[in-house]
Enzyme design. Structure first.
Site, PDB file in Angstrom:
ATOM      1  N   ASP A   1      55.803 -47.619  66.669  1.00 26.75           N
ATOM      2  CA  ASP A   1      56.637 -48.284  67.507  1.00 26.75           C
ATOM      3  C   ASP A   1      56.202 -48.642  68.684  1.00 26.75           C
ATOM      4  O   ASP A   1      57.271 -49.085  69.679  1.00 26.75           O
ATOM      5  CB  ASP A   1      58.151 -47.752  67.038  1.00 26.75           C
ATOM      6  CG  ASP A   1      58.099 -46.570  67.824  1.00 26.75           C
ATOM      7  OD1 ASP A   1      57.275 -45.939  68.299  1.00 26.75           O
ATOM      8  OD2 ASP A   1      59.280 -45.931  67.523  1.00 26.75           O
TER       9      ASP A   1
ATOM     10  N   GLU B   1      60.711 -43.165  73.118  1.00 20.82           N
ATOM     11  CA  GLU B   1      61.016 -44.187  71.940  1.00 20.82           C
ATOM     12  C   GLU B   1      61.375 -45.549  72.444  1.00 20.82           C
ATOM     13  O   GLU B   1      61.662 -45.562  73.641  1.00 20.82           O
ATOM     14  CB  GLU B   1      61.982 -43.591  71.047  1.00 20.82           C
ATOM     15  CG  GLU B   1      61.789 -42.578  70.117  1.00 20.82           C
ATOM     16  CD  GLU B   1      60.690 -42.676  68.976  1.00 20.82           C
ATOM     17  OE1 GLU B   1      60.018 -43.718  68.997  1.00 20.82           O
ATOM     18  OE2 GLU B   1      60.777 -42.067  68.157  1.00 20.82           O
TER      19      GLU B   1
END
Ligand code: GLP
Length: 263
Positions: free
Chosen positions: A136, A143
């Site tokens: 991702d 993140e």
């Protein structure tokens, strides 16, 4: 940002190993930022080979790892502490007292994170930071939507990352911790040189977003576009979605000879 596309993870890892060897030779007391995951395994093997066969010494090297799971002890088989010992440190002449990895079992996580930052600063900062790339676009465990100026802190993993990493927990996603301690994006960006590795088709989109997409916290690795010295080393599959692939190849193949020597 220099983008080096090589035919396989093997040749890409050799190239990365050359860069690390060159940097260690130039500065034996170098401070390295290290990463975990499948991607750096071949590089670590090659550096171990260089130590065993060519006498490359790590005796004066200091290392700081990017991240660690919260809630598991350092000796848990899936901890990044175990990973580093098993795959790298135990094969080297490195002084283990100079190898730092966030501790996932501390009681006071915020204080630990402040202290980790101080340790990095006290060591003079990171000279060469190794990075893998999450599917991702995460770096360390930053993140998507992580602050691009963040420091070492606790983060919550996305379901995707927990799924990606379940293979290190006997494929039991329920055993993958939800929380981690990770160097921040801002911490990573202070390294003097950053080497990012990514292999395989599963990383192609993240690689394209990192190199050719807009700079956005939605793809934390895209901030590397704002760093002065980043070397991205990828295999053909990971390069599969790059729009300017041929240009990057051409640039690399036509590097001036003085640049080739630097590596
Ligand atoms: C983990 C690590 C990252 C690593 C990423 C990619 O989430 N925290 O530092 O870069 O996974 O892992 P792999 O190399 O196994 O694809």
């Amino acid at each position: 940002m220099e983008v080096i596309i090589l035919s396989s993870p093997e040749s890409a890892s050799s190239k990365a190993a050359e860069i690390f060897r060159g940097s260690i030779k130039k500065k034996p007391s170098i401070v390295l930022g290290l990463a975990t995951g499948s991607t750096p395994l071949l590089l670590y093997k090659k550096l171990v080979q260089m130590h065993v066969s060519d006498g490359l010494s790590f005796s004066k090297v200091t290392t700081f790892n990017l991240d660690e799971y919260v809630g598991i002890s350092a000796d848990h088989e899936a901890s990044y502490s175990s990973f580093m010992k098993e795959n790298f440190f135990k094969h080297l002449d490195i002084n283990l007292d100079n190898t730092y990895i966030p501790k996932g079992s501390v009681n006071d996580v915020p204080q630990f994170c402040l202290d980790y930052e101080k340790l990095i600063a006290g060591a003079g900062g990171i000279d060469v930071q190794l990075l893998g790339l999450g599917s991702d676009g995460h770096i360390g465990f930053n993140e998507p939507t992580s602050s691009l100026v963040s420091r070492t802190r606790i983060k919550t993993l996305t379901p995707q990352t927990r799924e990606d990493n379940a293979r290190f927990f006997n494929n039991r996603i329920q055993d993958v911790p939800c929380h981690v301690i990770t160097m921040g994006v801002g911490t990573i960006m202070e390294a003097k040189h950053i080497v990012l590795l990514a292999f395989g088709a599963g990383k192609a989109k993240a690689v394209r977003d990192t190199i050719e997409g807009p700079v956005t916290s939605f793809v934390p690795a895209s901030i590397l576009q704002m760093h002065r010295k980043v070397t991205v080393i990828i295999d053909e599959e990971a390069a599969g979605s790059l729009l300017k692939k041929d240009y990057y190849r051409w640039v690399y193949e036509n590097r001036p000879s003085w640049q080739k020597e630097i590596g």
